[in-house]
Design a protein around this motif. Structure first.
Motif, PDB file in Angstrom:
ATOM      1  N   VAL A  12      32.364-116.096 101.786  1.00 11.55           N
ATOM      2  CA  VAL A  12      31.814-117.317 101.200  1.00 11.55           C
ATOM      3  C   VAL A  12      32.966-118.284 100.931  1.00 11.55           C
ATOM      4  N   VAL A 192      22.811-117.104  94.532  1.00  7.73           N
ATOM      5  CA  VAL A 192      23.353-115.789  94.872  1.00  7.73           C
ATOM      6  C   VAL A 192      22.325-114.747  94.479  1.00  7.73           C
ATOM      7  N   ASP A 219      34.802-113.470  98.254  1.00  4.89           N
ATOM      8  CA  ASP A 219      34.665-114.731  97.535  1.00  4.89           C
ATOM      9  C   ASP A 219      35.903-115.581  97.784  1.00  4.89           C
ATOM     10  N   CYS A 220      35.756-116.581  98.631  1.00  5.53           N
ATOM     11  CA  CYS A 220      36.832-117.531  98.931  1.00  5.53           C
ATOM     12  C   CYS A 220      36.377-118.932  98.551  1.00  5.53           C
ATOM     13  N   SER A 221      35.660-119.016  97.437  1.00  4.62           N
ATOM     14  CA  SER A 221      35.032-120.270  97.017  1.00  4.62           C
ATOM     15  C   SER A 221      35.935-121.137  96.157  1.00  4.62           C
ATOM     16  N   SER A 225      34.984-119.836  91.890  1.00  4.98           N
ATOM     17  CA  SER A 225      34.779-118.378  91.821  1.00  4.98           C
ATOM     18  C   SER A 225      33.288-118.073  91.756  1.00  4.98           C
ATOM     19  N   LEU A 227      31.105-116.161  93.286  1.00  5.57           N
ATOM     20  CA  LEU A 227      30.561-114.803  93.240  1.00  5.57           C
ATOM     21  C   LEU A 227      31.181-113.976  92.122  1.00  5.57           C
ATOM     22  N   LEU A 228      32.509-113.884  92.100  1.00  3.15           N
ATOM     23  CA  LEU A 228      33.168-113.006  91.139  1.00  3.15           C
ATOM     24  C   LEU A 228      33.058-113.531  89.715  1.00  3.15           C
ATOM     25  N   THR A 231      28.796-115.447  89.151  1.00  5.78           N
ATOM     26  CA  THR A 231      27.662-114.533  89.319  1.00  5.78           C
ATOM     27  C   THR A 231      27.886-113.198  88.627  1.00  5.78           C
ATOM     28  N   VAL A 332      32.006-107.245  95.746  1.00  2.00           N
ATOM     29  CA  VAL A 332      32.614-108.569  95.912  1.00  2.00           C
ATOM     30  C   VAL A 332      34.125-108.470  95.700  1.00  2.00           C
ATOM     31  N   ALA A 334      37.497-110.988  95.574  1.00  2.00           N
ATOM     32  CA  ALA A 334      37.932-112.386  95.504  1.00  2.00           C
ATOM     33  C   ALA A 334      39.298-112.538  96.155  1.00  2.00           C
ATOM     34  N   SER A 338      39.721-118.147  93.899  1.00  2.00           N
ATOM     35  CA  SER A 338      38.577-117.547  93.201  1.00  2.00           C
ATOM     36  C   SER A 338      39.000-116.339  92.379  1.00  2.00           C
TER      37      SER A 338
END
Length: 511
Positions: A12, A192, A219-221, A225, A227-228, A231, A332, A334, A338
């Motif tokens: 992501v 998510v 997680d490369c958002s 962050s 997802l980590l 979420t 997940v 990161a 993130s």
């Protein structure tokens, strides 16, 4: 086998972190049967894109991908980097270089610097930079690749990295990854999805309605962050007590000034300014502490420090130094921003992505996601962040500057435990210690401690086995060999023209 093989990997976020992960996974695992690697990114979401300087470990990553170095240099408009020059850090008007590689020549079974310390105690002072081929070549604007086939030459000890356009690097890696089966999906994640019982992420829903399911999520958002942090709610460890800089303003400018293969860091009243020369422009930025200076003044100082004409409007960033307590939670992992952020004083941002990818490949899970691999990943990741933190704090804590509130704050810091021990050891005996194969070597710790004015309390007793005359003679010989070698090296511009200059390639195409 405990669990089934992972078949669906979802990344992501794109940018440097996302495409580094995609390229690595595609290269190492892309041929595995029934494996799907999918990267989701949105053109509407910008990337930070200011991390342009690296450390020598990037060479191993590029080699693992099978990249041709000349092509990489051309495609990313890269220049070479032999170290970091620190200006006004110890005190105004002072500068030193943290070089790649090593200093001098170890003798009688002990580190070279003990002989340098003894000579200095005897009144024979020479700057430590003079014993580093990387430092002297950097100052002279010279570059050539290491010549490992000549073990007796200083060129065998030359360490180097790159300075490049991060957005071009991401595009370059995208082509590499897609050629190895990675699928890119355009879209913005709006929700998510999680398993109601385990909390594991099962998929992400895109703004167009599509649901992308997966078993392992990277997680490369960026700072979000998604997802980590957002979420899964993994807490953040805040290190702003030791690293108070929490803002940056970045701006590229046209080429001007010197063309040394060095990243430059110049201390400012409430932070520092970076200068990263590429083939086609110079990257600039001002990292500062908002508690000690406002945004307008920070931007003004950056503009005043540009060598050329500004090429874009200021790009303003906010951050907190630190990292997520766990970089891998449930299914997940990161990577990049993130997972955490440490200011780019020693160009470690891209390396932290690289090391996270390498650690993941080593500990790659099955669908069982056993706690042993996850726990080890998190312990090693947290330790790496901590080691880098301590090295960064050294630059601030050891400064002699007291000309602003910011520098007085930094000088009064109680150093973290690991840093305190390293300082105590050097100040008592001149010894430089390196723990658990940490990222920064003895050369790095020595260069910054000496450069920042930390005084060694002695030297190894074996250094006294050479009498004064012999010690001075050997040190002079080392300096002379380095000076002679640098004199025979091509300039960086000459080397680039023959090995990967994007500008030269464009001129040949238009001729």
């Amino acid at each position: 086998m405990n669990g089934e093989p992972i078949r669906n990997i979802v990344i992501v976020g794109g940018g440097t972190a996302g495409w580094m992960a995609a390229a690595a996974l595609g290269t190492v695992m892309g041929a595995m049967p029934d494996l799907s690697i999918r990267l989701i990114e949105s053109e509407a979401i910008g990337t930070v894109g200011v991390g342009e300087a690296t450390i020598p470990q990037i060479i191993a990553f590029n080699t693992m991908l099978g990249l041709d170095e000349n092509e990489f240099v051309r495609e990313t408009h890269a220049t070479y980097k032999l170290g970091v020059e620190f200006v006004d850090w110890a005190r105004k008007g002072h500068r030193y270089i943290h070089p790649f590689g090593s200093y001098g020549l170890d003798m009688l079974g002990i580190d070279f610097h003990h002989f340098w310390l003894r000579a200095r105690d005897l009144g024979h002072g020479s700057e430590l930079d003079a014993y580093s081929i990387a430092a002297m070549a950097g100052k002279a604007g010279k570059f050539i690749r290491p010549q490992n086939e000549r073990p007796g030459s200083p060129l065998a000890k030359l360490g180097y990295a790159f300075q490049f356009d991060a957005s071009r690097y991401a595009r370059y890696l995208r082509r590499h990854a897609e050629a190895r089966g990675v699928e890119r999906t355009e879209g913005r994640v709006v929700e998510v999805l999680q398993d109601a019982e385990s909390g594991f992420v099962t998929g992400v829903q895109l703004d167009g309605g599509e649901i992308v399911e997966g078993e392992l999520f990277l997680d490369c958002s960026g700072f979000r962050s998604l997802l980590l942090g957002q979420t899964l709610g993994v807490p953040f460890t805040d290190w702003s007590k030791w690293l108070p800089c929490d803002r940056a303003v970045a701006m590229p400018c046209t080429l001007a000034g010197d063309r040394q293969p060095l990243t430059r860091s110049t201390a400012q009243p409430a932070g520092w300014q970076w200068r990263i020369p590429l083939q086609h422009r110079i990257g600039n930025g001002h990292v500062y502490a908002s508690a000690f200076i406002d945004e307008d003044e920070a931007t003004r100082l950056l503009l005043e420090g540009l060598d050329g004409e500004a090429l874009a409007e200021p790009n303003r960033l906010r951050f907190t130094a630190g990292h997520r307590e766990r970089l891998w939670e449930k299914n997940v992992v990161a990577l990049g921003l993130s997972g955490g952020f440490l200011e780019p004083l020693e160009s470690t941002a891209i390396h932290l992505v690289q090391s996270g990818i390498a650690r993941l490949l080593t500990l790659f899970p099955t669908t069982a996601f056993t706690p042993h691999e996850i726990g080890r990943y998190n312990r090693e990741g947290a330790q790496e962040y901590l080691d880098i933190r301590d090295f960064l704090v050294l630059h601030y804590r050891a400064s002699e500057r007291d000309d602003s509130e910011f520098w007085r704050y930094c000088r009064a810091l109680d150093p973290p435990e690991g840093l305190a021990e390293k300082l105590a050891m050097f100040e008592s005996s001149g010894r430089v210690i390196r723990e658990h194969e940490e990222l920064f070597t003895e050369t790095s710790w020595l260069s910054v401690m000496v450069g920042q004015g930390v005084q060694a309390g002695g030297h190894h007793p074996v250094a006294q086995m050479l009498d004064e005359a012999e010690t001075v003679k050997r040190l002079a010989h080392i300096r002379g060999v380095i000076e002679s070698t640098v004199g025979q090296m091509p300039s960086q511009d000459e080397f680039l023209a023959a090995n990967g200059s994007a500008i030269a390639a464009e001129e040949r195409l238009s001729a």
